[in-house]
Each structure stands twice: as C-alpha cells, then as structure tokens.
Motif scaffolding. Structure first.
Motif, short mmCIF file in Angstrom:
data_model
loop_
_atom_site.label_atom_id
_atom_site.label_comp_id
_atom_site.label_asym_id
_atom_site.label_seq_id
_atom_site.Cartn_x
_atom_site.Cartn_y
_atom_site.Cartn_z
N UNK B 81 0.67 -1.21 0.09
CA UNK B 81 -0.10 -0.01 0.18
C UNK B 81 0.78 1.26 -0.06
N UNK B 82 1.91 1.17 0.79
CA UNK B 82 2.74 2.50 0.95
C UNK B 82 3.37 2.58 -0.39
N UNK B 83 3.86 1.40 -1.08
CA UNK B 83 4.82 1.58 -2.20
C UNK B 83 3.76 2.26 -3.28
N UNK B 84 2.79 1.48 -3.47
CA UNK B 84 1.71 1.72 -4.70
C UNK B 84 1.12 3.24 -4.31
N UNK B 85 0.86 3.55 -3.20
CA UNK B 85 0.11 5.00 -3.20
C UNK B 85 1.47 6.10 -3.26
N UNK B 86 2.60 5.69 -2.78
CA UNK B 86 3.56 6.79 -2.89
C UNK B 86 3.70 6.80 -4.23
N UNK B 87 4.11 5.72 -5.03
CA UNK B 87 4.39 5.71 -6.61
C UNK B 87 3.61 6.58 -7.26
N UNK B 88 2.10 6.29 -7.08
CA UNK B 88 1.19 6.87 -7.83
C UNK B 88 1.00 8.30 -7.57
N UNK B 89 1.09 8.73 -6.13
CA UNK B 89 1.11 9.97 -5.86
C UNK B 89 2.14 10.99 -6.31
N UNK B 90 3.49 10.22 -6.19
CA UNK B 90 4.60 11.05 -6.83
C UNK B 90 4.39 11.24 -8.29
N UNK B 91 4.15 10.22 -8.94
CA UNK B 91 3.87 10.40 -10.45
C UNK B 91 2.91 11.27 -10.90
N UNK B 92 1.79 11.35 -9.81
CA UNK B 92 0.59 12.31 -10.22
C UNK B 92 1.05 13.70 -10.09
N UNK B 132 -8.98 -1.21 -4.45
CA UNK B 132 -9.67 -2.37 -4.91
C UNK B 132 -8.92 -3.42 -5.44
N UNK B 133 -7.96 -3.14 -6.35
CA UNK B 133 -7.08 -4.13 -6.64
C UNK B 133 -6.21 -4.88 -6.04
N UNK B 203 -9.15 3.19 1.39
CA UNK B 203 -7.69 2.55 1.75
C UNK B 203 -7.45 2.08 2.75
N UNK B 204 -8.04 2.71 3.82
CA UNK B 204 -7.67 2.14 5.38
C UNK B 204 -8.47 0.70 5.40
N UNK B 205 -9.78 0.65 5.00
CA UNK B 205 -10.50 -0.60 5.19
C UNK B 205 -9.99 -1.72 4.32
N UNK B 206 -9.50 -1.25 3.06
CA UNK B 206 -8.90 -2.25 2.12
C UNK B 206 -7.65 -2.64 2.68
N UNK B 207 -6.53 -1.78 3.25
CA UNK B 207 -5.43 -2.24 3.87
C UNK B 207 -5.51 -3.21 5.13
N UNK B 208 -6.62 -2.86 5.91
CA UNK B 208 -6.76 -3.75 6.90
C UNK B 208 -7.39 -5.21 6.43
N UNK B 209 -8.22 -5.30 5.43
CA UNK B 209 -8.60 -6.48 4.87
C UNK B 209 -7.43 -7.18 4.38
#
Lengths: 282, 219, 124
Positions: B81-92, B132-133, B203-209
């Motif tokens: 999650x951290x990797x994906x979220x920061x990667x996408x945010x950075x590229x955004x 979701x993914x 995102x939080x719910x997703x990460x916990x699951x």
C-alpha cells in the motif's frame, strides 16, 4: 530448536502426520520420495502453511509467531522458489542487505565469484546448477543459526552437488552452534553430512535413526530361500525376495557377521534401507 | 520492510524497456497533445507499474520465498500500500508539473480553478482502484485482478453511457437534474475534501482486510 | 595425522576412527597436549556425521587417551605410552586366554591349537 509434535496437515488425498525433534547444533536429514511430504514438513516448520492439528515449534515458539528478529536467524533455500527471475546478483545483494542485519556483503560476493556466478546476468539466464548454488549462498549469507534447505542438490550433476555440500560443510565448521534441516531424495548426499535421518513416506516417518547407527549397525544380508528358512530372524527388519535370492535388512549386522560367517553381508546404504523398508516385507 | 521496498523498486527498475516507452510517451504528450490527458495517463501507467510488482512476486512461485524473508505477512500488505500509494502520488505530482510545462509550451489558456479541480480528483480515483485491486490480486490471483480491472472499466463505461442515456430519456426530469446542479454548485473545495476523505477511508479498510488476507494465506 | 576410513568394512566408522587416532597417539604422531581437529572440521573432512566423530572422541576420552575441554576442544591426554601399550597387551592376552579355553572345551589338543594360530598368522 525445532519440535514437531503430532503435526498434521491435510491436503486433498494426502495427510502429513509427523513428530520430529531437532536439537541445537544438529544436522538433520529428511529423506523421502517425491510427494512423500518433505516439502510440506518444511513449509510447516517455516510457517508457510498452517497445520490442521498438532503443534510446530521453532526456537520454542509457533513459527507463525516468530518476531522479525528471530526470523533473521533462519536461512532458507526452497527448491522451487527464490528471488524474481528478473533479478541480477546486484539486485539480490541490495534486497538481502536491506532485509538482514547480519548480511555479509563482501563474503557473499566472494563466494559468488568463487562459484563462478555471473554478476550481470539475470537469474533466468542461469543454469540450474548456478540457480541451486545461488539459493544456498543466499541462505548462508546472513549468519543464520538455523538453515532450512529443501532439496538443495536436486537435479544437479555430481560435481555441482559436491560443490554445494562443500559450501554447507564449511558453513557448519565455522560455528558449531549452527543447525541444519536438509531434505533430499539423494541419500548419498545426506549420508556424509547429517547426524540423524528421518525417513518419510506417504506423510509418515517410517524410520528415525542416527546416521552413525544406520551405517554402522544396519546391514544387508543376501542368502538363498533355504538359508532364509533357518535364519534367526530376531534382528531382521525387512526382506525382499527375487528370483535367485533373498535380501534382508538387519539392524544388527554384527550379530549375523559373528553367527553366520558364510552369508554375504554388506554395509547398508540409506538407499538400500529405503528400498527395503518401502518395497520389501517386514 | 525495507527489503520489500528495495525488492519492488528493483522489480520496476528491471522493466527498463517499459519505463523508457512510458516516459517517452509522457514527454511526447506533454509537448503535443491535450495537456490534461497527461494527468490521467502518467499516474495510470504508474498505477499499472506498481500493481505489476504483485504479478512478479507471484511468478515462478516466488511468494513462498518472499514469505521466508524476515517480514511478517502483514508487512507485505502494508508495504504494497505504501509503495503503490506513494508511487502513484509522486507520479501524479510529476504529471501536474508536466501539464503546466505543456501549457506553457503550447501557450494554452486555462482556467486555473477548473484545472486544479480536475487534477485533484484524479488522484483519489487511482488510489481507489489500487484499494480494490490489491486485495483482489492477493486473495485470488493477479490474473483475476486484471479481469476485475477490465470489469470495473467496463462497468464505469456502461454506467456513463447508460447514465447519459437515462438522463436524456428522462429529459431533465427533476431529481437527477437538481442533483447535477447541486454538484456543480458545490464548492470545489468541499468536493475535493469529500473525495479524499472517501478515498482515505476506503484505503484504510482495504489495507486492514489485505493484512488479514495475507495473515491467513498459505504459501 | 593420517586417517583413512574404509566404508566397506564391517567395523563401524567410529571404531575405525578411534583406532587410528589411538595409533597416532601411541606412535607419537600426536603428542601430549596436541589438539585434535574440531568435531565438525574432522566430520567435514572425512565426510561423516559429526555425531560419529563425537562418539569416537567421547570414547577416546573414556579410555583415557584424550581430554575434552568444554568449549575449546579435545586434546591428547598425558598418557603414559608404555602404560597404554601394556593395557592393550593385557587385553590381547585375555582374548587369547578366552580363545584357548574355548578351543580346549571344544576338544582340541594343544598342538591343534598351535596349528590354527600358525595358519591365522600366515593368512592375515
């Protein structure tokens, strides 16, 4: 170090049920045919799968509960799983460096060079011998106290196998507290390395003995059917009849050497023991 | 967990050809086409790249070995999650810079508030897709994940077309139009805050699951 | 130090190991205070299990040939070589005595017993 107590794991059509005890400083071998349960046992030890019953203990705790620091002390080489095939040695070094506090980069590089592992090729382009060596070198790269090696020499030619066994022996020599659990279906590799051997068949342990005893006390006796009739069968563990003779496995060959000097008695290798225990009659 | 980050960074670094293509297209777009497309293209490619690390982990039975590294299964989930979220945010963020550079080069006229609104709503959209993914790819498999991605796009497209069609049929009938008007009149700030809030919650719910999925998984 | 293990022999490996180390000590190859190789080192060199080496080392200590210092290793003990030889001699004498008594109770005459001994000495 490792204790498996009536550990059971069920899959479709297969049930593992074993009890095993590996003390510290021991090199223990797990021998069995393909599909006998070696890899499942190892996965239970590593916490990769959950037992359906019974308990597994590593360092005194459930493997699933080990802390990150405790897991640092375990070095693993699995037979069909490793780093991404896209990685080069440099990638592997960077990941190991970031994962293990005790990763010794210089020594790892030196050992890879000594084994002629190319530094600039992706693992997918390695030969199977190189891949196997890499897996073992990775397992010993971070001063692990407990090594778990699943079929480290499978599919390799005899020279490559010897190279890997030499690497393992050197690792053991460096620190007498290191322990190893090694599984294989090549028993000659284990004979010269392990302190004790568990034979596993169809999910069950059919024999557990010190290697010393297996090689020293077990023996093969070959005789005619008539001679078999009159043989004192007290120490006969298994027998196999073929067209021309009867071969017996004994756990006390000295007894037969002394009392039946005319019979052909040979040292039993682990392969012989397996064949007779699985194929012969008891 | 550091090891997992390094692993994922190296996995992406190894896809050199794809990366070069990706950057080349991004640059070409910046200088030639509709500048706003950049802000959807660049983060989307980033999202596909970071999610691809899961596929690579699955390849060649690799997950078993990864789980023998000194990380707990939950760590694997958190790192993704951290990797994906920061990667996408950075590229955004990078894409927005490229967008404004492109505006300058093409001397486009733009309304700052509209641009910012559209750009700002891009990020939560991609983060939601990630939310979701990841659990789907880890609970089932990356292949199923890809299928789900197609289905999602499919549903969204159908919904948009059907929605448009519905609205036209109803012909501006009361409730829907009122909702539309309300949405357009809503302060953009509130809209943005709402979008990010929803995104964060999901995102939080997703990460916990996902953490739970990984803890119960067998390798 | 020279150690050669015969894998086809009926004699257990740890016994062979013990005998050969004893020979080295008696023959002077290993002197008082010399360190024996570490268990794992010897096991690795000979390609046998460490437990086997440990068994041999333990028995050597029992028989008084070596001394093990916990955590450091095994060293050749201050054995009196003549004494050790004497002890072995005695053991051989006892074995002979037993064989002679067995032979006599089997009905063999002293001449026959000597003949058997001659043949054995020639053969082996």
């Amino acid at each position: 170090m490792i204790r498996l107590n009536n550990l059971q794991k069920e899959y479709k059509g297969f049930k593992l049920d074993i009890t095993m005890d590996v003390p510290e400083g021991r090199v223990t071998g797990l021998i069995g045919r393909n599909g006998a349960g070696k890899t499942t046992t190892i996965k239970c030890i590593l916490g990769l799968v959950r037992p359906t019953a019974g308990e597994a203990e590593v360092f005194g705790r459930n493997p699933l509960d080990l802390t990150s620091d405790e897991r640092q002390m375990i070095g693993v080489a699995l037979s069909e799983s490793g780093f991404s095939m896209l990685f080069t040695l440099e990638d592997v070094i960077k990941v190991l460096s970031a994962s293990y506090k005790d990763f010794d980069e210089k020594r790892f590089r030196d050992m890879c060079s000594a084994q002629s592992l190319p530094f600039d090729k992706q693992i997918k382009d390695y030969s199977s011998g190189m891949k196997a060596k890499l897996r073992v070198l990775v397992a010993i790269s971070h001063n692990a106290k407990l090594l778990i090696l699943d079929e480290p020499t499978a599919g390799l030619d005899v020279i490559a196998r010897n190279d890997i066994l030499a690497i393992i022996r050197k690792y053991l020599d460096e620190n007498p507290e290191r322990s190893i659990v090694i599984s294989s279906h090549i028993s000659s590799d284990l004979e010269g390395l392990c302190d004790d051997i568990y034979m596993i068949s169809d999910g069950k342990i059919i024999l557990h003995e010190d290697t010393d005893v297996l090689l020293g006390k077990y023996g093969l006796i070959k005789m005619s059917s008539e001679e078999f009739e009159t043989l004192d069968k007290r120490y006969i563990v298994a027998k196999q009849e073929d067209r021309f003779s009867v071969t017996c496995l004994t756990s006390e060959k000295q007894f037969y050497v002394e009392n039946y000097p005319k019979l052909v008695i040979e040292n039993a290798h682990i392969d012989d023991i397996i064949v007779l225990m699985l194929g012969g009659e008891k | 967990m550091k090891g997992l980050f390094i692993k994922d960074i190296r996995l992406i670094a190894n896809q050199k050809r794809f990366l070069i293509l990706y950057l080349a297209v991004a640059l070409i777009l910046s200088f030639s086409m509709d500048s706003s497309f950049i802000v959807s293209y660049v983060p989307m490619m980033a999202m596909l790249l970071v999610l691809s690390t899961i596929s690579y982990d699955y390849n060649d039975n690799g997950m078993s070995f990864i789980m023998t590294l000194p990380n707990k299964p939950g760590d694997y989930a958190v790192e993704k999650y951290i990797f994906s979220a920061s990667g996408v945010t950075f590229m955004w963020l990078v894409s927005m810079v490229l967008q404004f550079v492109s505006f300058m080069i093409q001397k486009t006229e733009y309304v700052l508030s509209e641009v910012i609104l559209t750009d700002a709503l891009m990020l939560p959209m991609f983060l939601l897709i990630i939310a979701i993914m990841i659990p789907i790819e880890l609970k089932y498999s990356p292949e199923k994940g890809r299928t789900v991605l197609f289905i999602i796009f499919g549903i969204v497209m159908i919904a948009v077309i059907a929605g448009k069609g519905l609205v036209e049929k109803i012909g501006g009938a009361g409730d829907v139009m009122e909702l539309f008007v309300k949405l357009q009149n809503m302060s953009p700030v509130v809209l943005i805050i709402a979008a990010y809030a929803v995104c964060l919650i999901v995102l939080s719910i997703s990460m916990v699951s996902t953490i739970r999925i990984m803890q119960n998984k067998e390798f | 130090m020279k150690i050669i293990i015969n894998n086809t022999s009926m004699i257990p490996v740890y016994e062979q190991l013990m005998d050969q180390i004893k020979q080295e000590i008696i023959g002077g190859g290993l002197k008082e205070g010399d360190a024996l190789p570490s268990v794992r080192n010897l096991a690795g060199e000979l390609r046998i299990s460490a437990l086997t080496v440990k068994k041999a080392y333990d028995k050597l200590e029992e028989d008084g040939f070596t001394v093990t210092v916990h955590g450091k290793g095994s060293y050749v003990a201050a054995t009196d070589i003549p004494l050790a030889l004497e002890a072995r001699r005695k053991a051989v004498e006892e074995d002979f005595a037993e064989a002679v008594s067995k032979a006599r109770s089997a009905g063999l005459e002293d001449d026959e017993i000597r003949e058997i001994l001659e043949i054995l000495l020639e053969d082996t």
